[in-house]
Motif scaffolding. Structure first.
Motif, PDB file in Angstrom:
ATOM      1  N   LYS A 173       0.827  -1.217   0.000  1.00 38.35           N
ATOM      2  CA  LYS A 173       0.000   0.000   0.000  1.00 38.35           C
ATOM      3  C   LYS A 173       0.858   1.263   0.000  1.00 38.35           C
ATOM      4  O   LYS A 173       0.682   2.147  -0.839  1.00 38.35           O
ATOM      5  CB  LYS A 173      -0.905   0.004   1.243  1.00 38.35           C
ATOM      6  CG  LYS A 173      -1.999   1.054   1.182  1.00 38.35           C
ATOM      7  CD  LYS A 173      -3.052   0.609   0.193  1.00 38.35           C
ATOM      8  CE  LYS A 173      -3.983   1.681  -0.274  1.00 38.35           C
ATOM      9  NZ  LYS A 173      -4.912   1.125  -1.278  1.00 38.35           N
ATOM     10  N   ASN A 174       1.784   1.355   0.953  1.00 38.75           N
ATOM     11  CA  ASN A 174       2.450   2.632   1.207  1.00 38.75           C
ATOM     12  C   ASN A 174       3.675   2.885   0.331  1.00 38.75           C
ATOM     13  O   ASN A 174       4.071   4.027   0.128  1.00 38.75           O
ATOM     14  CB  ASN A 174       2.849   2.733   2.681  1.00 38.75           C
ATOM     15  CG  ASN A 174       1.647   2.567   3.606  1.00 38.75           C
ATOM     16  OD1 ASN A 174       0.526   2.843   3.212  1.00 38.75           O
ATOM     17  ND2 ASN A 174       1.881   2.088   4.812  1.00 38.75           N
ATOM     18  N   ILE A 175       4.284   1.826  -0.157  1.00 38.15           N
ATOM     19  CA  ILE A 175       5.474   2.005  -1.005  1.00 38.15           C
ATOM     20  C   ILE A 175       5.095   1.820  -2.478  1.00 38.15           C
ATOM     21  O   ILE A 175       5.404   2.654  -3.318  1.00 38.15           O
ATOM     22  CB  ILE A 175       6.594   1.012  -0.622  1.00 38.15           C
ATOM     23  CG1 ILE A 175       6.924   1.113   0.879  1.00 38.15           C
ATOM     24  CG2 ILE A 175       7.826   1.214  -1.504  1.00 38.15           C
ATOM     25  CD1 ILE A 175       7.472   2.442   1.325  1.00 38.15           C
ATOM     26  N   LEU A 176       4.408   0.718  -2.771  1.00 34.46           N
ATOM     27  CA  LEU A 176       4.087   0.439  -4.177  1.00 34.46           C
ATOM     28  C   LEU A 176       2.795   1.119  -4.627  1.00 34.46           C
ATOM     29  O   LEU A 176       2.535   1.215  -5.829  1.00 34.46           O
ATOM     30  CB  LEU A 176       3.991  -1.080  -4.397  1.00 34.46           C
ATOM     31  CG  LEU A 176       5.303  -1.845  -4.213  1.00 34.46           C
ATOM     32  CD1 LEU A 176       5.046  -3.358  -4.167  1.00 34.46           C
ATOM     33  CD2 LEU A 176       6.270  -1.517  -5.349  1.00 34.46           C
ATOM     34  N   GLY A 177       1.985   1.565  -3.672  1.00 39.68           N
ATOM     35  CA  GLY A 177       0.754   2.262  -4.044  1.00 39.68           C
ATOM     36  C   GLY A 177      -0.290   1.381  -4.714  1.00 39.68           C
ATOM     37  O   GLY A 177      -1.015   1.819  -5.602  1.00 39.68           O
ATOM     38  N   THR A 195      -6.922  -2.907   8.554  1.00 35.93           N
ATOM     39  CA  THR A 195      -7.396  -1.730   7.819  1.00 35.93           C
ATOM     40  C   THR A 195      -6.930  -0.435   8.474  1.00 35.93           C
ATOM     41  O   THR A 195      -6.608   0.526   7.788  1.00 35.93           O
ATOM     42  CB  THR A 195      -8.940  -1.729   7.694  1.00 35.93           C
ATOM     43  OG1 THR A 195      -9.501  -1.966   8.983  1.00 35.93           O
ATOM     44  CG2 THR A 195      -9.399  -2.810   6.743  1.00 35.93           C
ATOM     45  N   LYS A 196      -6.858  -0.395   9.807  1.00 40.69           N
ATOM     46  CA  LYS A 196      -6.497   0.862  10.478  1.00 40.69           C
ATOM     47  C   LYS A 196      -5.007   1.139  10.456  1.00 40.69           C
ATOM     48  O   LYS A 196      -4.574   2.281  10.403  1.00 40.69           O
ATOM     49  CB  LYS A 196      -6.984   0.836  11.927  1.00 40.69           C
ATOM     50  CG  LYS A 196      -8.500   0.976  12.016  1.00 40.69           C
ATOM     51  CD  LYS A 196      -8.935   1.438  13.386  1.00 40.69           C
ATOM     52  CE  LYS A 196     -10.443   1.685  13.401  1.00 40.69           C
ATOM     53  NZ  LYS A 196     -11.025   1.480  14.728  1.00 40.69           N
ATOM     54  N   GLU A 197      -4.190   0.084  10.561  1.00 35.35           N
ATOM     55  CA  GLU A 197      -2.745   0.314  10.721  1.00 35.35           C
ATOM     56  C   GLU A 197      -1.885  -0.247   9.599  1.00 35.35           C
ATOM     57  O   GLU A 197      -0.807   0.271   9.336  1.00 35.35           O
ATOM     58  CB  GLU A 197      -2.254  -0.325  12.027  1.00 35.35           C
ATOM     59  CG  GLU A 197      -2.903   0.230  13.290  1.00 35.35           C
ATOM     60  CD  GLU A 197      -2.446  -0.568  14.503  1.00 35.35           C
ATOM     61  OE1 GLU A 197      -1.218  -0.663  14.734  1.00 35.35           O
ATOM     62  OE2 GLU A 197      -3.315  -1.121  15.214  1.00 35.35           O
ATOM     63  N   PHE A 198      -2.329  -1.359   8.975  1.00 37.36           N
ATOM     64  CA  PHE A 198      -1.406  -2.068   8.071  1.00 37.36           C
ATOM     65  C   PHE A 198      -1.686  -1.790   6.594  1.00 37.36           C
ATOM     66  O   PHE A 198      -1.118  -2.454   5.726  1.00 37.36           O
ATOM     67  CB  PHE A 198      -1.439  -3.580   8.327  1.00 37.36           C
ATOM     68  CG  PHE A 198      -1.212  -4.000   9.750  1.00 37.36           C
ATOM     69  CD1 PHE A 198      -0.592  -3.158  10.674  1.00 37.36           C
ATOM     70  CD2 PHE A 198      -1.619  -5.263  10.189  1.00 37.36           C
ATOM     71  CE1 PHE A 198      -0.388  -3.545  12.003  1.00 37.36           C
ATOM     72  CE2 PHE A 198      -1.424  -5.654  11.506  1.00 37.36           C
ATOM     73  CZ  PHE A 198      -0.821  -4.799  12.416  1.00 37.36           C
ATOM     74  N   GLN A 305      11.889   4.267   9.157  1.00 34.63           N
ATOM     75  CA  GLN A 305      12.203   5.621   9.672  1.00 34.63           C
ATOM     76  C   GLN A 305      11.177   6.648   9.215  1.00 34.63           C
ATOM     77  O   GLN A 305      10.772   7.533   9.960  1.00 34.63           O
ATOM     78  CB  GLN A 305      13.569   6.063   9.146  1.00 34.63           C
ATOM     79  CG  GLN A 305      14.689   5.903  10.132  1.00 34.63           C
ATOM     80  CD  GLN A 305      16.015   6.395   9.544  1.00 34.63           C
ATOM     81  OE1 GLN A 305      16.059   6.927   8.432  1.00 34.63           O
ATOM     82  NE2 GLN A 305      17.076   6.210  10.305  1.00 34.63           N
ATOM     83  N   GLU A 306      10.788   6.538   7.958  1.00 36.23           N
ATOM     84  CA  GLU A 306       9.834   7.493   7.391  1.00 36.23           C
ATOM     85  C   GLU A 306       8.402   7.236   7.858  1.00 36.23           C
ATOM     86  O   GLU A 306       7.479   7.958   7.472  1.00 36.23           O
ATOM     87  CB  GLU A 306       9.873   7.417   5.853  1.00 36.23           C
ATOM     88  CG  GLU A 306      11.199   7.867   5.258  1.00 36.23           C
ATOM     89  CD  GLU A 306      11.268   7.615   3.749  1.00 36.23           C
ATOM     90  OE1 GLU A 306      12.118   8.243   3.092  1.00 36.23           O
ATOM     91  OE2 GLU A 306      10.481   6.781   3.233  1.00 36.23           O
ATOM     92  N   GLY A 307       8.211   6.152   8.600  1.00 34.03           N
ATOM     93  CA  GLY A 307       6.869   5.820   9.080  1.00 34.03           C
ATOM     94  C   GLY A 307       5.979   5.165   8.038  1.00 34.03           C
ATOM     95  O   GLY A 307       4.784   5.000   8.240  1.00 34.03           O
TER      96      GLY A 307
END
Lengths: 347, 347
Positions: A173-177, A195-198, A305-307
């Motif tokens: 989700k957060n890197i590959l979008g 769903t809330k955190e991962f 590090q970037e969260g």
């Protein structure tokens, strides 16, 4: 100088349904500095990584030559990855007081043979355990085996609240979008965290009576990549929903490790999907990518590090006498994220 | 001009255990030249290809969107690949008397819609049927999906006396020079042909009571590539013998087509091999390589001319009334090599 060590041995390899009393045995040993060979150290173990694979290493049904590493035989000490502090050293690279990550034993003190240590611990010991095992599995599974790119629309992750799964979902989700990340886990509480955190768009509880329908409803446009840590029913369902040229990445099979003999998970209809939809199923072991560990750990460390990738851990305090309970916790799915045993002094 | 045609329709899609009387129905139609639309032809069918895939097209359990082509529904004409002679043409590319290869029907005469014809027949009609279907599957399975090279030592081929298998074994041995080619078939007579004619170093009869042990004995150094046309028990055994990074190429699943509901072929121990040995399992459909058909047919034609790949055929004469029996023959494994129905005039 001498250390009185308590160490868990494999008394008898186990079949299905692990019984820790029958399988393991705690012994006491004297570790003498004078007995150390060149390159060896005596280490005080501080953190033990709980990994599903450890269960497979002691399964009676394994055929030795068909394992990716030697099994742990009856009478041999139980092994794990983890962190220890060096208390005596005959290895010029490591000094007394160094925190090191690598192969250790289920013990409070042990002698580490040459080659056991992978690296000095750069920060929080639980970070390197989480990154160095589950993080690498998530990374290479997605990047190398799955060759996932942002062009992939829908990714399904099984055991998504587990150590590898929780990182897999976040990278997707957060890197590959990835647009649509579906996580499968075994409780409503885990699903909420998915769903809330991962980073999951949809979370499914495989214990729900409507799971099969839920799975279909959650994948209306079918699946580009299925990241499988579980095997079994979820794999069977996923094969029926793969897109043309879909990829199934087999990272683990936790539903199998304690119930080896049950058959019949992959049905014929879903097997035929491999042909009709030109599906690729591929397994891997992180060590096949050893040359890329530095790059991967660098990327993972930066994302943490970037969260962007939160390292989800569940650290439990245990006296050395309680160490085998960690394996039970894993098999029962009691963990969310990386399960780590923190060794504390017994009373 | 008008032609009285006999054509087989699917009366009712079938579940497991094909019953041809319940499944198919022969109807009589008048085909009038005046009814032809632009681009259509009337064709007299001469050779019908018998392919396992046809069985899957009429299986009740199929989910339509999960097939690689539309199923043949109740009340629709049964389709096949094959050769026909054009008797009337409203297509400027094809003249009366032309022999053409492409999509046809189970019929003696039929109207071929636009796009049904793939090519004019360049020589013996049974050659193009054998090369154009089974030959291409063997070729792309080995060359593209399996990416087989002479570095691969051991190749196992299931359904090795079948249409695709017999060509696969010969390419592996005579073109690629694979050291150890193991073929699996269902009778001693087939096994004899595997070693004497089709290039196998070892042939195994899967109906033998010692098959499991024979399989292990025949693969002492494990398997680089498993070319699977069968699925089921053979696949399960092969997964237990794959080398690190071994490849399983899924070309067909003939053991499944008539027994869809049976479960439990892939056992848990063999599934876990996918992880431990980093195995890749990949399915394909020849049409995904359509752009390379000309090159592939050129190579295959040359190898056939040079005698390196013998096109193994079993051509049986049938009146149009007997056409459905070809499907039974395939499912019973009565063929060696490519089964082709030659349509002959009824009495």
């Amino acid at each position: 100088m001498s250390y009185t060590a308590k160490q868990w041995m494999v008394k008898e390899q186990t079949g299905d349904h692990l019984d820790i009393d029958k399988t393991f045995e705690l012994v006491t040993k004297q570790l003498n500095v004078g007995d150390l060979k060149e390159g060896e150290v005596i280490a005080k173990i501080t953190y033990i990584s709980n990994d599903p694979a450890q269960r497979a290493w002691i399964h009676k049904k394994n055929i030795e030559r068909r394992l990716y590493r030697p099994p742990i035989r009856d009478g041999e000490p139980m092994e794990a990855f983890g962190v220890s502090e060096i208390v005596e050293s005959r290895n010029p690279e490591y000094q007394k007081g160094d925190q090191v990550f690598g192969n250790i034993f289920w013990a409070d003190y042990c002698i580490l043979p040459v080659g056991s240590i992978v690296m000095k611990v750069p920060g929080d010991p639980t970070d390197i355990i989480t990154l160095g095992i589950s993080g690498l599995a998530a990374y290479f599974g997605l990047m190398n085996v799955g060759a996932v790119t942002p062009k992939d629309q829908t990714i399904v992750v099984s055991s998504a609240a587990g150590s590898t799964g929780s990182i897999t979902c976040q990278i997707a989700k957060n890197i590959l979008g990835i647009k649509h990340v579906v996580g499968v886990a075994g409780s409503d509480a885990k699903c909420e965290r998915l769903t809330k955190e991962f980073g999951c768009d949809v979370a499914l509880n495989y214990k729900s009576p409507t799971f099969k329908q839920d799975f279909e409803a959650a994948t209306p446009d079918d699946i580009d990549v299925f990241m499988d840590n579980t095997a079994g029913e979820v794999t069977d369902l996923a094969l029926m929903r793969m897109k043309d040229f879909g990829r199934v990445v087999i990272s683990g099979a936790i539903s199998y490790y304690d119930e080896y003999d049950k058959k019949g998970d992959i049905s014929r209809g879903s097997w035929m999907q491999i042909i009709c939809h030109k599906i690729r199923i591929e397994g891997f072991i992180v060590f096949q990518f050893a040359e890329q560990f530095a790059k991967a750990l660098g990327d993972l460390g930066l994302w943490a590090q970037e969260g962007k990738v939160k390292l989800v851990k569940q650290v439990w305090d245990a006296k050395v006498e309680d160490v085998p309970k960690g394996m039970q916790k894993l098999l029962r799915g009691e963990n969310t994220g990386k399960l780590i045993t923190k060794l504390v002094a017994g009373r």
